[in-house]
Design a protein around this motif. Structure first.
Motif, PDB file in Angstrom:
ATOM      1  N   ARG A 109      20.920  16.482  11.125  1.00  0.00           N
ATOM      2  CA  ARG A 109      20.193  16.568   9.734  1.00  0.00           C
ATOM      3  C   ARG A 109      20.711  17.845   9.035  1.00  0.00           C
ATOM      4  O   ARG A 109      21.150  18.825   9.759  1.00  0.00           O
ATOM      5  CB  ARG A 109      18.741  16.858  10.197  1.00  0.00           C
ATOM      6  CG  ARG A 109      18.057  15.593  10.498  1.00  0.00           C
ATOM      7  CD  ARG A 109      16.584  16.044  10.907  1.00  0.00           C
ATOM      8  NE  ARG A 109      15.872  15.052  11.295  1.00  0.00           N
ATOM      9  CZ  ARG A 109      14.725  14.371  10.709  1.00  0.00           C
ATOM     10  NH1 ARG A 109      14.375  14.749   9.291  1.00  0.00           N
ATOM     11  NH2 ARG A 109      14.154  13.308  11.057  1.00  0.00           N
ATOM     12  N   GLN A 145      20.241  20.745   5.593  1.00  0.00           N
ATOM     13  CA  GLN A 145      19.176  21.105   4.379  1.00  0.00           C
ATOM     14  C   GLN A 145      19.673  22.414   3.883  1.00  0.00           C
ATOM     15  O   GLN A 145      20.396  23.018   4.436  1.00  0.00           O
ATOM     16  CB  GLN A 145      17.658  21.627   4.984  1.00  0.00           C
ATOM     17  CG  GLN A 145      16.721  21.902   4.312  1.00  0.00           C
ATOM     18  CD  GLN A 145      16.457  21.105   3.091  1.00  0.00           C
ATOM     19  OE1 GLN A 145      16.058  19.911   3.688  1.00  0.00           O
ATOM     20  NE2 GLN A 145      16.579  20.962   1.927  1.00  0.00           N
ATOM     21  N   ARG A 181      11.274  22.543  -1.640  1.00  0.00           N
ATOM     22  CA  ARG A 181      10.651  21.665  -0.624  1.00  0.00           C
ATOM     23  C   ARG A 181       9.643  22.634   0.194  1.00  0.00           C
ATOM     24  O   ARG A 181       8.609  22.361   0.063  1.00  0.00           O
ATOM     25  CB  ARG A 181      11.655  21.162   0.295  1.00  0.00           C
ATOM     26  CG  ARG A 181      12.522  20.193  -0.424  1.00  0.00           C
ATOM     27  CD  ARG A 181      13.219  19.199   0.533  1.00  0.00           C
ATOM     28  NE  ARG A 181      12.543  18.193   1.252  1.00  0.00           N
ATOM     29  CZ  ARG A 181      12.595  17.793   2.244  1.00  0.00           C
ATOM     30  NH1 ARG A 181      14.144  17.622   2.790  1.00  0.00           N
ATOM     31  NH2 ARG A 181      11.819  16.767   2.958  1.00  0.00           N
ATOM     32  N   THR A 192      14.854  21.850  14.039  1.00  0.00           N
ATOM     33  CA  THR A 192      14.069  20.459  13.984  1.00  0.00           C
ATOM     34  C   THR A 192      13.334  20.416  15.512  1.00  0.00           C
ATOM     35  O   THR A 192      13.997  20.573  16.442  1.00  0.00           O
ATOM     36  CB  THR A 192      14.582  19.271  13.641  1.00  0.00           C
ATOM     37  OG1 THR A 192      16.042  18.931  14.517  1.00  0.00           O
ATOM     38  CG2 THR A 192      15.420  19.431  12.228  1.00  0.00           C
ATOM     39  N   ASP A 218      11.023  17.553  17.513  1.00  0.00           N
ATOM     40  CA  ASP A 218      10.699  16.183  17.267  1.00  0.00           C
ATOM     41  C   ASP A 218       9.247  15.743  18.214  1.00  0.00           C
ATOM     42  O   ASP A 218       8.965  16.612  18.926  1.00  0.00           O
ATOM     43  CB  ASP A 218      11.719  14.958  17.767  1.00  0.00           C
ATOM     44  CG  ASP A 218      13.021  14.761  17.059  1.00  0.00           C
ATOM     45  OD1 ASP A 218      12.941  15.154  15.940  1.00  0.00           O
ATOM     46  OD2 ASP A 218      14.131  14.969  17.764  1.00  0.00           O
ATOM     47  N   GLU A 265      -0.299  20.097   8.109  1.00  0.00           N
ATOM     48  CA  GLU A 265       0.040  20.048   6.409  1.00  0.00           C
ATOM     49  C   GLU A 265      -0.222  21.278   5.708  1.00  0.00           C
ATOM     50  O   GLU A 265       0.343  21.636   4.428  1.00  0.00           O
ATOM     51  CB  GLU A 265      -0.809  18.815   5.887  1.00  0.00           C
ATOM     52  CG  GLU A 265      -0.399  17.477   6.196  1.00  0.00           C
ATOM     53  CD  GLU A 265      -0.833  17.244   7.736  1.00  0.00           C
ATOM     54  OE1 GLU A 265       0.021  16.139   8.273  1.00  0.00           O
ATOM     55  OE2 GLU A 265      -1.716  17.996   8.370  1.00  0.00           O
ATOM     56  N   ASN A 311       8.668  21.475   7.135  1.00  0.00           N
ATOM     57  CA  ASN A 311       8.491  20.292   6.537  1.00  0.00           C
ATOM     58  C   ASN A 311       8.106  19.322   7.895  1.00  0.00           C
ATOM     59  O   ASN A 311       8.851  19.396   8.768  1.00  0.00           O
ATOM     60  CB  ASN A 311       9.889  19.799   5.874  1.00  0.00           C
ATOM     61  CG  ASN A 311       9.607  18.323   5.662  1.00  0.00           C
ATOM     62  OD1 ASN A 311       9.100  18.087   4.605  1.00  0.00           O
ATOM     63  ND2 ASN A 311      10.687  17.512   6.006  1.00  0.00           N
ATOM     64  N   GLU A 356       7.780  15.668   8.610  1.00  0.00           N
ATOM     65  CA  GLU A 356       8.019  14.084   8.552  1.00  0.00           C
ATOM     66  C   GLU A 356       7.385  13.461   9.719  1.00  0.00           C
ATOM     67  O   GLU A 356       7.740  13.379  10.732  1.00  0.00           O
ATOM     68  CB  GLU A 356       9.627  14.189   8.455  1.00  0.00           C
ATOM     69  CG  GLU A 356      10.069  12.946   8.032  1.00  0.00           C
ATOM     70  CD  GLU A 356      11.663  12.781   7.939  1.00  0.00           C
ATOM     71  OE1 GLU A 356      12.182  11.563   8.279  1.00  0.00           O
ATOM     72  OE2 GLU A 356      12.319  13.698   7.708  1.00  0.00           O
ATOM     73  N   SER A 357       6.706  12.222   9.058  1.00  0.00           N
ATOM     74  CA  SER A 357       6.256  11.330   9.956  1.00  0.00           C
ATOM     75  C   SER A 357       7.089  10.474  10.826  1.00  0.00           C
ATOM     76  O   SER A 357       8.302  10.279  10.443  1.00  0.00           O
ATOM     77  CB  SER A 357       5.159  10.103   9.305  1.00  0.00           C
ATOM     78  OG  SER A 357       4.339  10.866   8.542  1.00  0.00           O
ATOM     79  N   LYS A 374       5.075  13.867  14.318  1.00  0.00           N
ATOM     80  CA  LYS A 374       5.998  14.269  13.312  1.00  0.00           C
ATOM     81  C   LYS A 374       7.103  14.910  13.702  1.00  0.00           C
ATOM     82  O   LYS A 374       7.388  15.598  14.911  1.00  0.00           O
ATOM     83  CB  LYS A 374       5.241  15.548  12.772  1.00  0.00           C
ATOM     84  CG  LYS A 374       3.516  14.949  12.285  1.00  0.00           C
ATOM     85  CD  LYS A 374       3.796  14.309  10.713  1.00  0.00           C
ATOM     86  CE  LYS A 374       2.205  14.116  10.210  1.00  0.00           C
ATOM     87  NZ  LYS A 374       2.436  13.095   9.039  1.00  0.00           N
ATOM     88  N   THR A 375       8.072  15.144  12.741  1.00  0.00           N
ATOM     89  CA  THR A 375       9.250  15.991  13.044  1.00  0.00           C
ATOM     90  C   THR A 375       9.211  17.084  12.203  1.00  0.00           C
ATOM     91  O   THR A 375       9.223  16.826  10.930  1.00  0.00           O
ATOM     92  CB  THR A 375      10.739  15.249  12.890  1.00  0.00           C
ATOM     93  OG1 THR A 375      10.815  14.011  13.773  1.00  0.00           O
ATOM     94  CG2 THR A 375      12.098  15.906  12.971  1.00  0.00           C
ATOM     95  N   SER A 426      10.629  20.551  10.620  1.00  0.00           N
ATOM     96  CA  SER A 426      12.024  21.122  10.336  1.00  0.00           C
ATOM     97  C   SER A 426      11.604  22.391   9.575  1.00  0.00           C
ATOM     98  O   SER A 426      10.622  22.719   8.913  1.00  0.00           O
ATOM     99  CB  SER A 426      12.601  20.469   9.218  1.00  0.00           C
ATOM    100  OG  SER A 426      13.067  19.332   9.761  1.00  0.00           O
TER     101      SER A 426
END
Length: 579
Positions: free
Chosen positions: A251, A253, A302, A361, A363, A374, A380, A382-383, A389-390, A392
């Motif tokens: 990944r 960013q 983001r 990241t 996992d 949230e 971040n 991510e589902s 969630k993952t 980041s």
């Protein structure tokens, strides 16, 4: 008095020989001579901000630095007569050739005062270049300076300074350009609209040719989505852009690192001597472009966070081709020390230890310790599969080359210690110096109220610095002792940073990550890294010549029973020395 004040001077941080030091400038690597270069804003004439020139240090390893006794760039032309402000480094000539010529790009100042709260005085800040053909020993300014006379005339700016030049493949891709294309970014803001940085294309074959493309991003005035992100202020300084990868390089960013001025979400407590600013970062995506001048900023926000929650500002970095990592230095300020003591000790400020930034990241994250994922705006989430969630975020780590400081240091270790409250006379790891490094790891129970470390600064163990995490509030805190000197007492504010631990699901079940604390202490400078994503740099001023030891503790919540935390392992290296 001078002998007492000299105890606060760091020995393995990069520092000027005397006088005032602030922003790191033009960090970079010269492959021709296998040398790292690191300049800094410097007032060679006194321990207060004035007469800004550049001092210079060099290194073969970013750990041990040789610092020149004379400025490498001075205020000796009409366009920089009032200051040589922050800039960047290129290991090529102005024609882009790798012929051993080195290049500085810097902000030249000819009019003062400059401040985001004042009407901008066009021409006060210009862009200039200096080159060296002898490995950085001497520098020559271009006859064609300044190469840019000021910000775009159509924009009412709050500031325009601190150039940073690098490749930016994701922006090149959006503009259908070469991955080797150069871009420049100059920090500032737009009056009434908010902070930003201004993006330019830079001719790789002629570094004097800059073309304005547009604003980098629009976050608005004092953008502050939560305490996890901080307040992004009204004007930015020393913006760096970069694309970071995670450890597996699966990944990437884009990130900006920047200093934010005029933050409403205060980083200084009432009565503090600190200016109201913060050292922050944000993650963003490059917007698709149609090849014409953009009507909107290049980047879409983001998430974001705080790069350092303490006395570290003006972070500036470079891509290190030897380690293939992004390296960042910051200015460790003396903001908590009254000016008269700074003048008496005849120096003020140093540079931080080198930090490596990358994309972290994690996992299969199930939850954070207390907050909903949230609500944590510095990540971040991510589902993933099975409801996980993952996560980041930005990873910030001390450069591993700092292990060279351990050399002949005395090493002590502990492991698997069940912790309770701090006890009178508790001293678990003795210290003989004020130059040490600590790595500690804690397993924290669900009924723990506070867990952390005590630094003992006196033989009777009464004077302490406490570093601890409070799981219920998700705060990492540093409490420092006050200083009594010359019949007056100076009170120091508590440092605080939001921090959580994540629980991860695996085949063996769910397990929360350990609390990992990595700290460096150097005379008066304390740099603390927590789980490689929360950093606090602060100053601890005491009258003792050394530290006396470390203690570890944990306190349980009211009514709870059992061991609140276990020190799974701790290692200290006492007596760090830069060769």
């Amino acid at each position: 008095m001078v002998q007492v004040l000299s105890r606060w001077r760091p020995v393995f941080h990069c520092i000027s020989n005397h006088s005032w030091l602030n922003d790191p400038c033009a960090p970079g690597y010269d492959p021709t001579t296998d040398t790292y270069h690191l300049a800094f804003q410097w007032n060679p004439n006194g321990a207060q901000w004035a007469d800004m020139a550049w001092g210079k240090s060099t290194s073969t390893d970013v750990v041990s630095w040789k610092t020149s006794t004379k400025p490498c760039l001075d205020r000796d032309t009409p366009y920089d007569k009032l200051g040589v402000f922050t800039g960047c480094f290129r290991a090529t000539g102005i024609n882009g050739a790798a012929d051993g010529t080195l290049t500085y790009l810097y902000t030249a100042v000819s009019k003062l005062p400059i401040h985001h709260s004042l009407p901008y005085n066009y021409g006060s800040e210009t862009l200039a270049i200096a080159t060296s053909k002898d490995g950085g020993n001497t520098w020559t300014k271009l006859e064609s300076n300044p190469i840019l006379p000021g910000p775009p005339s159509e924009i009412n700016v709050t500031g325009w300074r601190d150039p940073y030049v690098c490749t930016w493949p994701s922006l090149s891709k959006a503009l259908n350009g070469s991955e080797e294309a150069l871009y420049g970014i100059i920090s500032g803001g737009v009056v009434g609209k908010g902070p930003t940085s201004f993006v330019y294309s830079v001719d790789r074959s002629d570094l004097t040719q800059w073309r304005f493309l547009g604003p980098a991003i629009d976050v608005g005035l004092n953008f502050s989505p939560s305490r996890w992100t901080g307040d992004q202020g009204v004007n930015w300084e020393v913006t760096n852009f970069m694309t970071l990868a995670n450890e597996s390089r699966s990944r990437t960013q884009d990130f900006l690192i920047f200093g934010a001025e005029d933050c409403r979400a205060r980083y200084a407590q009432e009565g503090s001597l600190r200016p109201n600013r913060g050292q922050l970062w944000l993650a963003a995506d490059v917007r698709p472009q149609d090849g014409s001048a953009p009507s909107a900023p290049f980047l879409e926000y983001r998430y974001g966070g705080v790069f350092d929650h303490g006395l570290c500002y003006a972070a500036n970095g470079f891509y290190d081709p030897k380690t293939e990592q992004q390296i960042v230095f910051g200015w460790v300020t003396e903001d908590d020390l009254p000016v008269d003591l700074q003048i008496e000790q005849n120096w003020s400020g140093c540079l931080s230890l080198p930090r490596v930034v990358s994309l972290m990241t994690i996992d299969n994250v199930v939850r954070a310790r207390a907050s909903e994922l949230e609500s944590i705006t510095s990540i971040n989430a991510e589902s993933g599969s099975n409801g996980t969630k993952t996560v980041s975020t930005m990873r910030i780590s001390p450069d591993k080359r700092l292990e060279a400081l351990r050399g002949a240091a005395k090493k002590e270790e502990l492991s698997q210690v069940s912790l309770g409250p701090v006890k009178e006379g508790q001293l678990q790891l003795p210290l003989l110096t004020s130059r040490w490094e600590l790595e500690a790891e804690f397993a924290v129970s669900n009924h723990c109220q506070n867990v952390g470390i005590v630094i003992h600064h006196s033989k009777d163990l009464d004077m302490q610095t406490r570093l601890y995490w409070s799981p219920s509030s998700e705060d990492f805190i540093i409490e420092r002792p006050n200083l009594t000197i010359s019949k007056r007492t100076i009170q120091f504010q508590k440092e605080s940073a939001p921090h959580t631990l994540f629980t991860v699901r695996s085949a063996g079940g769910e397990m929360e990550e350990k609390l990992r604390v990595h700290a460096f202490y150097d005379g008066s400078v304390l740099e603390v890294y927590v789980n490689e994503r929360t950093v606090i740099t602060t100053r601890v001023y005491t009258l003792e010549e050394r530290c006396f030891g470390l203690g570890f503790f944990a306190e349980e919540a009211d009514g709870a029973q059992g061991v609140p935390a276990t020190l799974t392992k701790a290692t200290v290296w006492d007596g760090l020395v830069a060769e």
